[in-house]
Design an enzyme around this catalytic site. Structure first.
Site, mmCIF file in Angstrom:
data_model
loop_
_atom_site.group_PDB
_atom_site.id
_atom_site.type_symbol
_atom_site.label_atom_id
_atom_site.label_comp_id
_atom_site.label_asym_id
_atom_site.label_seq_id
_atom_site.Cartn_x
_atom_site.Cartn_y
_atom_site.Cartn_z
ATOM 1 N N ASP A 95 -17.007 -53.396 25.920
ATOM 2 C CA ASP A 95 -18.335 -53.335 25.702
ATOM 3 C C ASP A 95 -19.386 -53.342 26.632
ATOM 4 O OD1 ASP A 95 -20.172 -52.914 23.508
ATOM 5 O OD2 ASP A 95 -20.528 -54.991 23.345
ATOM 6 N N ASP B 257 -18.695 -60.879 20.081
ATOM 7 C CA ASP B 257 -19.520 -61.305 20.987
ATOM 8 C C ASP B 257 -19.940 -62.870 20.903
ATOM 9 O OD1 ASP B 257 -20.485 -58.928 22.196
ATOM 10 O OD2 ASP B 257 -21.184 -58.340 20.033
ATOM 11 N N HIS C 222 -13.937 -57.423 18.001
ATOM 12 C CA HIS C 222 -14.715 -57.386 19.248
ATOM 13 C C HIS C 222 -15.895 -58.636 18.759
ATOM 14 C CE1 HIS C 222 -16.846 -57.158 22.724
ATOM 15 N NE2 HIS C 222 -18.242 -56.923 22.028
ATOM 16 N N HIS D 277 -21.443 -60.280 28.278
ATOM 17 C CA HIS D 277 -22.333 -59.388 28.447
ATOM 18 C C HIS D 277 -23.403 -59.026 27.416
ATOM 19 C CE1 HIS D 277 -19.104 -58.350 25.324
ATOM 20 N NE2 HIS D 277 -20.025 -57.466 24.788
#
Length: 996
Positions: A187, A73, A71, A437
């Protein structure tokens, strides 16, 4: 040794030896090519990908799908570039090398923003290797949007755009095998129904996420409904259904089984001669974990995430251990309820297919969900509802930038600009990043927020210049550049282009219907002007004092006054040019009468209390409603931060002490009252003469005083006597309305230990209350995403600003207290009030009026300003991109360059079923002669993301939701230029065009 008897025999043996040598040389060369290319010398001509590349998941085994993932970001604790160069480039490179070592290994890649950055650095050999890994299903793109977007604070147009950008990049570089089959939203902090609908319309078969209310999760664990079917639209029906799976334990590897270099878990040792041999025990441990997971899922399939944030920088450390774990299950058979546990590398797509096979074979109906997953709480007093408002200025900047992007794309089509326009693509990319996000949410560190703003400002400047040049060409008919500027600092009463005695304003309308737009620009203390519209008619204006003294803005020359006028009937997808010049003649200003209660016009007005200075009633659409509006604040508890809103709910205070002072401001453009709430805020309530469909609340709040050590969360509260029975409505990403019931949830037993933040929902453009007994509806429309609620009957509150003293412990490591110019942030924004009977004004229902206002305020008319003299070279002073009007319930959502001779076209129906007796019906638009500068000759319909033809999109069908058999959608005749839209439907096309 045998001696050759003849020369012929010698020659034959020599020739054979030569052939052997040549063969060996060729083989060595081929081997070198294979090694150099990282696997295969050429890309597979007949790839096996998609569901065909999935491992076999038996119907009589317990199938354990291991999902290697990272993951990544696109900004959070570090900027996007810091994350890429320090982490992500290592992740992707390491994974590609590891996948080549074992054809069973798999990996799922998500964020296209990072992948594009990595791909641009690779040589042809690496690219060839990755193409092969894609073609055999080892390296799988899922989601494939530019970023993993938030779902609470985003507008649907920006979500669709950033998916379109990412999906096109993947399609262009890898072809059909790279098309993602599932959405991977693991997420974001809560999940919207519109996101589910968009995912289904993208052609995805599945949607995966991790975060939902802890009580909802507990209920689903107990009921074995962690896999479900989600209906994303109340209007599109089962066409919007999408299989949805909630991850068992966040998205991390199971405890004790993280084999990444940043982990310290026990590695697997399969050497039986080693004193540290542990293979069998580790298999037993993992099997026990699996037995616990499967108890909570409805089929014989479980998905186990093997990854976390920025994992796989040294991928072999994880893959080697997973290889041993898989082999261990083959060697030491494990069972669950007499089923053999089968462990293998997989992907979310393959998991989706395996679950589909099971439920189809067994005719098993998954639970159907029809609402959303907001708000998200991870504990009894920790609701993630603060981020709906956090960094309110950033949220507004993103919304403005979206408008400019739509303007630029439309103008690029008008002048036959290519898809590869660098300025426009740069803005598309940073807008894609802004949907992330931890970007639009305001949950990033301050230096990351600064970086986002820098990147967005740079892209906006470049697109402004690009759009300005196109406008200059259209206006002048030459290549002259009038150097138009967008005056983004006009909200703080600064614009260098209006400082002189003469300037020109071009008002561009990106919507599909003409609009009347209020224009307000700094006037630099000049009070006498002459404004001409394109037809040389004199335009009325009025001079107003700026909302506050913006002299603290030390990097721009601010003005104490503004000039305001109405740009009437700006054409659809077109513009009007207004010429503004200082005039020596005295401008006659009507002196307002002595302070009065009623402000506005006969059909739309409001009343101010002489005693309090606050709003006390409004009249609109034939209804007079007693209503007050005030700014109040909650004191924050220590756990309130960027994500979480934890107020001292029984301590709500006004920002003003006692009555507030008011100043009546009237003119030919608007009627209004300026309210002074003290050091924390001011507000201008006004009604526009030329657009009486709403009452505007133009406010500025801040800096917030938290010197007492207590955080503050400021709301604008509207209070009425309407009987609303605990119900209110909020939009889902700017599209469909969802009913909310105070202190209640449709899917689980709700406890109201936090009666304020537990009832907050994201408001992207509209919050509504209704009194059925009086048939009255009230809506407040926003200019950005905010958190909103109806805590008591007849009330609406919207959070507009927040400053917190403490970090909320969710990872960002900073308290939220933005500073600018040496003081706390001031936030300026607008709310728009609409009220009336549900039947509306006799022409439109109130819902249709609200949607029209919301659309005009979400994608507003855009002003370009220049101080250069344009009068000497005029080709046209007004222009419409449309030859004829489209129906009132239709909007052209997207018009942008696509390929040579092709544009991307999206049309949307703007109403829901039942919202308007006349307009909530199917509608047909003929686009054959619709556009002014080009003619559409062919249409090919695509999925919403425009990465494949609609006829190629064959989605999995689910028991209880199957439309018909698994047949391809009907192929559309390319010569059919009539587009029919059902309520809330969006249709997407590649449109072949010829220019006139």
């Amino acid at each position: 040794m045998k001696v050759p008897s003849t020369r012929t025999e010698k020659n034959l043996r020599g020739f054979a030896f030569f052939l052997i040598q040549m063969t060996l040389a060729v083989l060595l060369f081929l081997l070198f090519c294979v090694l150099s290319a990282g696997g295969k010398p050429v890309v597979d001509d007949d790839p096996v990908c998609g569901y065909d590349a999935c491992p076999e998941a038996g119907l009589d085994t317990l199938n354990v799908h291991l999902i290697p993932h990272s993951h990544d970001d696109v900004g959070w604790l570090k900027t996007p570039d810091q994350y890429y160069f320090q982490d992500v480039q290592l992740v992707i490179s390491s994974v590609v090398d590891a996948l080549k070592q074992n054809p069973d290994r798999k990996f799922v890649q998500v964020e296209t923003a990072f992948f594009k950055q990595w791909w641009a650095q690779q040589n042809d050999r690496v690219k060839e290797a990755v193409q092969n890994l894609v073609n055999n299903g080892q390296f799988e793109f899922i989601n494939a949007a530019w970023s993993m977007n938030d779902e609470g604070a985003v507008h649907y147009q920006s979500t669709i755009d950033q998916f379109t950008l990412g999906l096109r990049y993947i399609q262009d570089n890898f072809g059909k095998c790279a098309r993602p089959k599932v959405a991977w939203q693991i997420d974001p902090f809560g999940h919207s129904r519109e996101q589910a609908s968009i995912s289904a319309q993208m052609g995805f078969d599945g949607l995966f996420f991790a975060r939902l209310d802890y009580r909802d999760k507990n209920r689903r664990l107990n009921d074995k409904t962690m896999d479900l079917l989600w209906r994303g639209s109340a209007n599109l029906g089962n066409a919007s259904d999408i299989f949805t799976s909630v991850l068992y334990s966040h998205y991390s590897a199971p405890g004790g089984f993280c084999f990444d270099i940043v982990c310290n878990d026990e590695v697997i040792i399969d050497d039986e001669e080693s004193p540290d041999y542990n293979l069998e025990r580790r298999v037993d441990d993992f099997a026990n974990y699996i037995r616990g997971v499967v108890e909570h899922y409805p089929t014989n399939n479980v998905l186990i995430t093997m990854g976390d944030d920025f994992r796989y920088e040294a991928a072999m450390t994880t893959y080697m251990n997973l290889d041993l774990l898989i082999k261990g299950f083959e060697k030491f058979e494990q069972t669950y309820n007499d089923q053999r546990i089968k462990v293998f590398y997989s992907s979310p797509s393959c998991y989706t297919k395996a679950v589909n096979d099971y439920v189809t074979t067994n005719n098993y109906n998954l639970e159907l969900k029809t609402d959303d997953f907001f708000p998200y709480a991870d504990g009894s007093n920790t609701y993630w509802t603060g981020y709906f408002t956090s960094r309110a200025a950033s949220k507004h900047f993103e919304r403005q930038s979206n408008t400019l992007l739509q303007v630029a794309k439309q103008l690029a089509v008008d002048v036959q600009e290519s898809y590869d326009n660098a300025a426009i693509n740069s803005l598309k990319e940073i807008m894609g990043v802004m949907q992330h996000h931890d970007a639009i949410t305001g949950t990033e560190k301050q230096h990351v927020a600064n970086n986002y703003h820098f990147l967005l400002s740079k892209a906006v400047k470049n697109v402004n210049d690009e759009a300005g040049q196109i406008l200059s060409t259209l206006i002048s008919g030459t290549d002259e550049n009038f150097e138009f500027d967008s005056c983004l600092t006009a909200n703080v009463s600064a614009c260098s282009q209006t400082q002189g005695d003469k300037f020109t304003v071009v008002v561009y309308n990106p919507l599909s219907h003409k609009v009347t737009a209020p224009i307000s620009l700094p006037s630099y203390d000049k009070t006498n002007w002459h404004i001409l519209d394109p037809d040389d008619n004199t335009v009325d204006y009025q001079i107003e004092n700026s909302l506050i003294d913006f002299s603290y803005v030390d990097d721009a020359q601010t003005s104490k006054t503004t000039i305001q006028f109405s740009a009437k009937d700006v054409p659809a997808m077109g513009f009007k040019v207004y010429r503004v010049e200082a005039n020596a003649l005295q401008h006659k200003v009507k002196k307002p009468p002595n302070p009065r209660v009623l402000v506005g016009y006969d059909d739309t007005s409001f009343e101010i209390s002489e005693e309090t200075g606050l709003l006390q009633a409004v009249t609109m659409n034939g209804v007079r409603l007693e209503i007050t509006q005030d700014f109040q604040y909650y004191s924050s508890q220590d756990s309130s931060g960027a994500y979480i809103f934890v107020p001292v709910y029984d301590q709500i205070s006004r920002i003003a002490n006692g009555p507030i002072s008011t100043t009546l401001v009237t003119g030919s453009v608007s009627q209004g009252v300026l309210q002074d709430f003290g050091s924390w805020g001011k507000q201008f309530i006004k009604v526009y003469n030329d657009d009486r469909s709403f009452i505007e609340f133009d406010w500025i709040i801040g800096p917030l005083d938290i010197s007492d050590g207590v955080g503050k969360e400021v709301i604008s509260k509207f209070t009425t006597s309407l009987a609303t029975n605990g119900e209110f409505y909020t939009d889902s990403n700017g599209r469909e309305l969802l009913k909310r019931t105070r202190n209640s949830r449709p899917d689980y037993d709700y406890s109201d230990e936090q009666p304020v933040s537990g009832n907050y929902y994201p408001v992207n453009n509209r919050i509504v209350i209704r009194d059925a007994s009086q048939d009255i509806e009230l809506a407040i429309i926003t200019d950005r995403s905010e958190g909103g609620a109806s805590i008591n009957d007849g009330e609406i509150e919207l959070m507009v600003h927040r400053a917190c003293q403490h970090d909320d412990g969710r990872g960002v490591g900073e308290n939220l207290n933005e500073q600018e110019y040496g003081t706390g942030n001031r936030i300026r924004g607008k709310h728009f009030l609409v009220v009336g009977p549900t039947s509306g004004n006799g022409e439109k229902s109130l819902a249709a009026i609200e949607r029209d206002v919301a659309q005009r305020k979400s994608v507003q008319a855009w002003s370009f300003v220049t101080s250069k003299d344009v009068s000497g070279s005029l080709n046209t002073l007004q222009f419409s991109g449309l030859r004829s009007d489209v129906p009132d319930n239709v909007n052209i959502l997207t018009l942008e360059p696509w390929d040579d001779g092709t544009v991307l076209l999206r049309l949307e129906h703007t109403l829901e079923k039942g919202e308007d007796e006349n307009m909530s019906q199917e509608v047909t638009v003929d686009v054959s002669e619709l556009f002014t500068l080009f003619t559409i000759t062919e249409l090919q319909e695509t999925t919403l993301g425009a990465n494949m033809l609609l006829e190629e999109n064959v989605r999995l069908q689910w028991p209880g939701s199957a439309i018909d058999d698994k047949v391809s959608p009907t192929k559309r005749d390319v010569a059919d230029l009539a587009i029919t839209l059902a309520p809330m439907q969006i249709r997407t096309f590649w449109a072949k065009v010829t220019y006139t």
